[in-house]
Scaffold this motif. Structure first.
Motif, PDB file in Angstrom:
ATOM      1  N   MET A   1      22.154  56.999  43.233  1.00 21.26           N
ATOM      2  CA  MET A   1      23.283  57.805  42.760  1.00 21.26           C
ATOM      3  C   MET A   1      23.517  57.537  41.278  1.00 21.26           C
ATOM      4  SD  MET A   1      24.082  59.477  45.454  1.00 21.26           S
ATOM      5  CE  MET A   1      25.520  60.301  44.828  1.00 21.26           C
ATOM      6  N   PRO A   2      23.734  58.581  40.485  1.00 23.68           N
ATOM      7  CA  PRO A   2      23.988  58.395  39.058  1.00 23.68           C
ATOM      8  C   PRO A   2      25.433  57.958  38.809  1.00 23.68           C
ATOM      9  CG  PRO A   2      24.158  60.713  39.614  1.00 23.68           C
ATOM     10  CD  PRO A   2      23.736  59.996  40.880  1.00 23.68           C
ATOM     11  N   GLY A   3      25.648  57.267  37.714  1.00 22.04           N
ATOM     12  CA  GLY A   3      27.009  56.980  37.268  1.00 22.04           C
ATOM     13  C   GLY A   3      27.804  56.029  38.131  1.00 22.04           C
ATOM     14  N   ILE A   4      27.157  55.087  38.808  1.00 21.75           N
ATOM     15  CA  ILE A   4      27.880  54.108  39.630  1.00 21.75           C
ATOM     16  C   ILE A   4      28.599  53.141  38.698  1.00 21.75           C
ATOM     17  CG2 ILE A   4      27.684  52.274  41.346  1.00 21.75           C
ATOM     18  CD1 ILE A   4      25.064  53.651  42.271  1.00 21.75           C
ATOM     19  N   ALA A   5      29.919  53.009  38.875  1.00 25.59           N
ATOM     20  CA  ALA A   5      30.704  52.145  37.995  1.00 25.59           C
ATOM     21  C   ALA A   5      31.582  51.197  38.801  1.00 25.59           C
ATOM     22  CB  ALA A   5      31.563  53.001  37.063  1.00 25.59           C
ATOM     23  N   PRO A   6      31.123  49.941  39.015  1.00 25.42           N
ATOM     24  CA  PRO A   6      31.975  48.952  39.662  1.00 25.42           C
ATOM     25  C   PRO A   6      32.977  48.394  38.648  1.00 25.42           C
ATOM     26  CG  PRO A   6      29.650  48.283  39.699  1.00 25.42           C
ATOM     27  CD  PRO A   6      29.769  49.464  38.816  1.00 25.42           C
ATOM     28  N   VAL A   7      34.250  48.361  39.031  1.00 23.93           N
ATOM     29  CA  VAL A   7      35.303  47.907  38.123  1.00 23.93           C
ATOM     30  C   VAL A   7      36.346  47.097  38.889  1.00 23.93           C
ATOM     31  CG1 VAL A   7      35.014  49.941  36.633  1.00 23.93           C
ATOM     32  CG2 VAL A   7      36.793  49.935  38.396  1.00 23.93           C
ATOM     33  N   THR A   8      37.159  46.369  38.117  1.00 24.54           N
ATOM     34  CA  THR A   8      38.376  45.789  38.660  1.00 24.54           C
ATOM     35  C   THR A   8      39.554  46.522  38.027  1.00 24.54           C
ATOM     36  OG1 THR A   8      39.721  43.810  38.981  1.00 24.54           O
ATOM     37  CG2 THR A   8      38.449  43.914  36.943  1.00 24.54           C
ATOM     38  N   HIS A   9      40.560  46.753  38.857  1.00 29.96           N
ATOM     39  CA  HIS A   9      41.834  47.295  38.368  1.00 29.96           C
ATOM     40  C   HIS A   9      42.871  46.176  38.349  1.00 29.96           C
ATOM     41  CE1 HIS A   9      40.475  51.389  38.234  1.00 29.96           C
ATOM     42  NE2 HIS A   9      40.130  51.370  39.509  1.00 29.96           N
ATOM     43  N   GLY A  10      42.405  44.938  38.514  1.00 28.67           N
ATOM     44  CA  GLY A  10      43.303  43.801  38.563  1.00 28.67           C
ATOM     45  C   GLY A  10      43.859  43.583  39.952  1.00 28.67           C
ATOM     46  N   ASN A  11      44.286  44.662  40.611  1.00 27.65           N
ATOM     47  CA  ASN A  11      44.829  44.554  41.965  1.00 27.65           C
ATOM     48  C   ASN A  11      43.870  45.097  43.022  1.00 27.65           C
ATOM     49  OD1 ASN A  11      45.118  47.241  41.407  1.00 27.65           O
ATOM     50  ND2 ASN A  11      47.334  47.275  41.544  1.00 27.65           N
ATOM     51  N   SER A  12      42.714  45.552  42.582  1.00 26.88           N
ATOM     52  CA  SER A  12      41.675  46.006  43.500  1.00 26.88           C
ATOM     53  C   SER A  12      40.328  45.931  42.798  1.00 26.88           C
ATOM     54  CB  SER A  12      41.934  47.444  43.980  1.00 26.88           C
ATOM     55  OG  SER A  12      41.779  48.356  42.902  1.00 26.88           O
TER      56      SER A  12
ATOM     57  N   THR B   1      27.157  42.193  42.222  1.00 28.42           N
ATOM     58  CA  THR B   1      25.971  41.497  42.732  1.00 28.42           C
ATOM     59  C   THR B   1      26.204  39.989  42.807  1.00 28.42           C
ATOM     60  OG1 THR B   1      24.915  41.261  40.561  1.00 28.42           O
ATOM     61  CG2 THR B   1      24.452  43.292  41.807  1.00 28.42           C
ATOM     62  N   LEU B   2      27.320  39.510  42.257  1.00 24.88           N
ATOM     63  CA  LEU B   2      27.646  38.081  42.333  1.00 24.88           C
ATOM     64  C   LEU B   2      28.075  37.726  43.754  1.00 24.88           C
ATOM     65  CD1 LEU B   2      29.756  37.740  39.053  1.00 24.88           C
ATOM     66  CD2 LEU B   2      27.350  37.133  39.389  1.00 24.88           C
ATOM     67  N   SER B   3      28.201  36.441  44.025  1.00 28.25           N
ATOM     68  CA  SER B   3      28.694  36.001  45.335  1.00 28.25           C
ATOM     69  C   SER B   3      30.151  36.426  45.498  1.00 28.25           C
ATOM     70  CB  SER B   3      28.589  34.481  45.461  1.00 28.25           C
ATOM     71  OG  SER B   3      29.559  33.862  44.622  1.00 28.25           O
ATOM     72  N   ASP B   4      30.598  36.528  46.742  1.00 27.56           N
ATOM     73  CA  ASP B   4      31.999  36.873  47.012  1.00 27.56           C
ATOM     74  C   ASP B   4      32.925  35.888  46.299  1.00 27.56           C
ATOM     75  OD1 ASP B   4      30.829  38.710  48.699  1.00 27.56           O
ATOM     76  OD2 ASP B   4      31.872  38.029  50.501  1.00 27.56           O
ATOM     77  N   GLU B   5      32.607  34.619  46.395  1.00 25.53           N
ATOM     78  CA  GLU B   5      33.444  33.580  45.797  1.00 25.53           C
ATOM     79  C   GLU B   5      33.554  33.767  44.288  1.00 25.53           C
ATOM     80  OE1 GLU B   5      30.777  32.975  47.850  1.00 25.53           O
ATOM     81  OE2 GLU B   5      31.956  32.557  49.658  1.00 25.53           O
ATOM     82  N   ALA B   6      32.437  34.051  43.630  1.00 27.39           N
ATOM     83  CA  ALA B   6      32.440  34.231  42.174  1.00 27.39           C
ATOM     84  C   ALA B   6      33.224  35.490  41.787  1.00 27.39           C
ATOM     85  CB  ALA B   6      31.012  34.309  41.647  1.00 27.39           C
ATOM     86  N   ILE B   7      33.026  36.573  42.517  1.00 23.01           N
ATOM     87  CA  ILE B   7      33.746  37.814  42.221  1.00 23.01           C
ATOM     88  C   ILE B   7      35.247  37.593  42.346  1.00 23.01           C
ATOM     89  CG2 ILE B   7      34.230  40.165  43.039  1.00 23.01           C
ATOM     90  CD1 ILE B   7      31.230  40.260  43.910  1.00 23.01           C
ATOM     91  N   LEU B   8      35.673  36.988  43.465  1.00 19.75           N
ATOM     92  CA  LEU B   8      37.109  36.786  43.695  1.00 19.75           C
ATOM     93  C   LEU B   8      37.709  35.800  42.697  1.00 19.75           C
ATOM     94  CD1 LEU B   8      37.123  36.821  47.590  1.00 19.75           C
ATOM     95  CD2 LEU B   8      37.942  38.622  46.035  1.00 19.75           C
ATOM     96  N   ALA B   9      36.976  34.754  42.350  1.00 17.87           N
ATOM     97  CA  ALA B   9      37.479  33.779  41.369  1.00 17.87           C
ATOM     98  C   ALA B   9      37.650  34.429  40.003  1.00 17.87           C
ATOM     99  CB  ALA B   9      36.539  32.577  41.280  1.00 17.87           C
ATOM    100  N   GLN B  10      36.653  35.216  39.577  1.00 17.38           N
ATOM    101  CA  GLN B  10      36.758  35.911  38.294  1.00 17.38           C
ATOM    102  C   GLN B  10      37.886  36.933  38.307  1.00 17.38           C
ATOM    103  OE1 GLN B  10      32.948  37.620  37.251  1.00 17.38           O
ATOM    104  NE2 GLN B  10      31.991  35.624  36.979  1.00 17.38           N
ATOM    105  N   ALA B  11      38.002  37.682  39.404  1.00 17.63           N
ATOM    106  CA  ALA B  11      39.056  38.705  39.508  1.00 17.63           C
ATOM    107  C   ALA B  11      40.437  38.066  39.459  1.00 17.63           C
ATOM    108  CB  ALA B  11      38.875  39.517  40.793  1.00 17.63           C
TER     109      ALA B  11
END
Length: 173
Positions: free
Chosen positions: A91-102, A136-146
Protein backbone atom coordinates in the motif's frame (compact mmCIF):
# COMPACT_ATOMS: atom_id res chain seq x y z
CA UNK A 1 -20.08 4.22 8.43
CA UNK A 2 -21.06 3.71 4.87
CA UNK A 3 -19.59 5.13 1.71
CA UNK A 4 -19.98 4.90 -2.04
CA UNK A 5 -17.39 3.00 -4.09
CA UNK A 6 -16.46 2.66 -7.77
CA UNK A 7 -15.09 -0.88 -7.79
CA UNK A 8 -17.05 -3.00 -5.33
CA UNK A 9 -14.97 -6.16 -5.86
CA UNK A 10 -11.65 -4.36 -5.32
CA UNK A 11 -12.89 -2.55 -2.20
CA UNK A 12 -14.48 -5.69 -0.73
CA UNK A 13 -11.27 -7.61 -1.36
CA UNK A 14 -9.14 -4.96 0.37
CA UNK A 15 -11.32 -4.66 3.46
CA UNK A 16 -11.83 -8.42 3.87
CA UNK A 17 -8.34 -9.64 2.94
CA UNK A 18 -6.02 -6.85 4.09
CA UNK A 19 -8.02 -5.59 7.09
CA UNK A 20 -9.77 -8.88 7.92
CA UNK A 21 -13.36 -7.64 7.89
CA UNK A 22 -16.07 -10.27 7.34
CA UNK A 23 -18.96 -9.86 4.94
CA UNK A 24 -22.04 -10.13 7.18
CA UNK A 25 -24.62 -9.46 4.46
CA UNK A 26 -24.91 -8.29 0.89
CA UNK A 27 -27.72 -7.43 -1.45
CA UNK A 28 -29.38 -4.96 -3.73
CA UNK A 29 -31.53 -1.93 -2.95
CA UNK A 30 -33.85 -0.06 -5.27
CA UNK A 31 -32.89 3.61 -5.54
CA UNK A 32 -33.88 6.63 -7.61
CA UNK A 33 -30.93 6.06 -9.99
CA UNK A 34 -31.48 2.31 -10.26
CA UNK A 35 -30.40 -0.72 -8.26
CA UNK A 36 -27.59 -0.27 -5.75
CA UNK A 37 -25.31 -3.12 -4.66
CA UNK A 38 -24.52 -3.06 -0.94
CA UNK A 39 -22.02 -5.04 1.17
CA UNK A 40 -22.00 -5.01 4.99
CA UNK A 41 -18.67 -5.61 6.76
CA UNK A 42 -17.69 -6.15 10.39
CA UNK A 43 -14.79 -7.28 12.57
CA UNK A 44 -17.02 -7.56 15.65
CA UNK A 45 -19.52 -10.42 16.03
CA UNK A 46 -21.71 -8.11 18.15
CA UNK A 47 -21.99 -5.58 15.27
CA UNK A 48 -23.89 -6.45 12.09
CA UNK A 49 -21.87 -3.84 10.24
CA UNK A 50 -19.10 -1.41 10.97
CA UNK A 51 -18.55 -0.48 7.32
CA UNK A 52 -21.05 -0.47 4.46
CA UNK A 53 -19.88 -0.35 0.85
CA UNK A 54 -22.39 0.79 -1.78
CA UNK A 55 -21.80 1.19 -5.50
CA UNK A 56 -22.52 4.54 -7.11
CA UNK A 57 -19.49 6.70 -6.39
CA UNK A 58 -19.05 9.11 -9.31
CA UNK A 59 -15.99 8.44 -11.47
CA UNK A 60 -15.02 12.10 -11.40
CA UNK A 61 -15.25 14.13 -8.21
CA UNK A 62 -13.26 17.31 -7.44
CA UNK A 63 -11.86 15.83 -4.22
CA UNK A 64 -12.51 13.00 -1.81
CA UNK A 65 -15.07 14.23 0.70
CA UNK A 66 -14.07 11.56 3.25
CA UNK A 67 -11.48 13.11 5.56
CA UNK A 68 -10.71 9.84 7.30
CA UNK A 69 -12.22 6.55 8.39
CA UNK A 70 -10.95 5.76 11.91
CA UNK A 71 -10.87 2.14 13.03
CA UNK A 72 -9.85 1.28 16.60
CA UNK A 73 -7.46 -1.61 17.22
CA UNK A 74 -7.91 -3.68 20.38
CA UNK A 75 -4.17 -3.88 21.09
CA UNK A 76 -0.76 -2.69 20.02
CA UNK A 77 -0.15 -6.21 18.67
CA UNK A 78 -3.18 -5.85 16.37
CA UNK A 79 -2.03 -2.42 15.19
CA UNK A 80 1.45 -3.78 14.45
CA UNK A 81 -0.03 -6.76 12.58
CA UNK A 82 -2.18 -4.41 10.48
CA UNK A 83 0.95 -2.36 9.72
CA UNK A 84 2.80 -5.52 8.66
CA UNK A 85 -0.13 -6.57 6.45
CA UNK A 86 -0.41 -3.14 4.80
CA UNK A 87 3.33 -3.07 4.09
CA UNK A 88 3.08 -6.61 2.62
CA UNK A 89 0.15 -5.40 0.46
CA UNK A 90 2.44 -2.74 -0.97
CA UNK A 91 0.00 0.00 0.00
CA UNK A 92 1.34 3.47 -0.86
CA UNK A 93 1.62 6.27 1.67
CA UNK A 94 1.63 4.23 4.90
CA UNK A 95 2.28 6.68 7.75
CA UNK A 96 2.67 5.34 11.31
CA UNK A 97 2.42 8.20 13.81
CA UNK A 98 1.81 9.03 17.44
CA UNK A 99 -0.83 11.56 18.43
CA UNK A 100 0.48 11.44 21.99
CA UNK A 101 -2.73 9.78 23.18
CA UNK A 102 -2.82 7.11 20.48
CA UNK A 103 -0.63 5.30 17.97
CA UNK A 104 -2.01 5.41 14.44
CA UNK A 105 -1.39 4.19 10.94
CA UNK A 106 -2.67 6.36 8.11
CA UNK A 107 -3.05 4.75 4.70
CA UNK A 108 -5.32 5.29 1.69
CA UNK A 109 -7.64 2.44 0.71
CA UNK A 110 -7.71 1.39 -2.97
CA UNK A 111 -10.07 4.29 -3.88
CA UNK A 112 -8.09 6.91 -1.96
CA UNK A 113 -10.21 7.10 1.22
CA UNK A 114 -7.85 7.90 4.10
CA UNK A 115 -7.92 5.22 6.80
CA UNK A 116 -6.70 5.70 10.33
CA UNK A 117 -6.09 2.48 12.23
CA UNK A 118 -5.36 3.41 15.84
CA UNK A 119 -4.58 2.06 19.30
CA UNK A 120 -5.56 4.22 22.25
CA UNK A 121 -2.84 4.89 24.84
CA UNK A 122 -3.67 5.16 28.57
CA UNK A 123 -3.02 8.90 28.73
CA UNK A 124 -4.20 12.12 27.13
CA UNK A 125 -2.28 15.07 25.66
CA UNK A 126 -3.61 18.23 24.01
CA UNK A 127 -4.39 17.92 20.31
CA UNK A 128 -3.60 18.24 17.45
CA UNK A 129 -0.32 16.38 17.44
CA UNK A 130 1.25 14.14 14.83
CA UNK A 131 4.79 12.71 14.99
CA UNK A 132 6.27 9.73 13.11
CA UNK A 133 6.66 6.47 15.05
CA UNK A 134 8.51 3.25 14.22
CA UNK A 135 6.10 0.33 14.57
CA UNK A 136 8.85 -2.19 13.79
CA UNK A 137 10.33 -1.71 17.28
CA UNK A 138 9.39 -3.97 20.19
CA UNK A 139 6.12 -3.23 22.01
CA UNK A 140 8.11 -2.20 25.07
CA UNK A 141 10.28 0.25 23.11
CA UNK A 142 7.30 1.77 21.28
CA UNK A 143 5.32 2.27 24.50
CA UNK A 144 8.32 3.63 26.43
CA UNK A 145 9.10 6.15 23.67
CA UNK A 146 5.42 7.12 23.32
CA UNK A 147 5.02 7.67 27.06
CA UNK A 148 8.27 9.64 27.44
CA UNK A 149 7.22 11.85 24.53
CA UNK A 150 3.66 12.29 25.84
CA UNK A 151 4.86 13.21 29.35
CA UNK A 152 6.83 16.11 27.82
CA UNK A 153 3.71 17.57 26.16
CA UNK A 154 1.08 20.07 27.23
CA UNK A 155 -2.01 18.59 28.82
CA UNK A 156 -0.52 15.21 29.75
CA UNK A 157 -2.81 13.32 32.15
CA UNK A 158 -4.08 9.78 32.66
CA UNK A 159 -6.91 8.99 30.24
CA UNK A 160 -9.35 8.23 33.09
CA UNK A 161 -8.86 11.79 34.40
CA UNK A 162 -9.51 13.24 30.94
CA UNK A 163 -12.66 11.09 30.57
CA UNK A 164 -13.95 12.20 33.98
CA UNK A 165 -13.35 15.83 33.00
CA UNK A 166 -15.22 15.34 29.71
CA UNK A 167 -18.12 13.65 31.55
CA UNK A 168 -18.36 16.67 33.86
CA UNK A 169 -18.23 19.10 30.93
CA UNK A 170 -20.94 17.09 29.15
CA UNK A 171 -23.15 17.06 32.25
CA UNK A 172 -22.86 13.28 32.64
CA UNK A 173 -20.95 13.12 35.93
Amino acid sequence: MGFFVNDMAKMEDFYTRALEFTVTDRGQLSAANGPMQIVFLSRDPAEHHQIVLMNGRPDEIAFNVINQISLKADSLATLKEMHRRLVAEGMPGIAPVTHGNSLSIYVPDPEGNRLELYFELPWYVSQPLREPVDLTLSDEAILAQAEAHARSLTGFKPRHEWRAEMARRMGLA
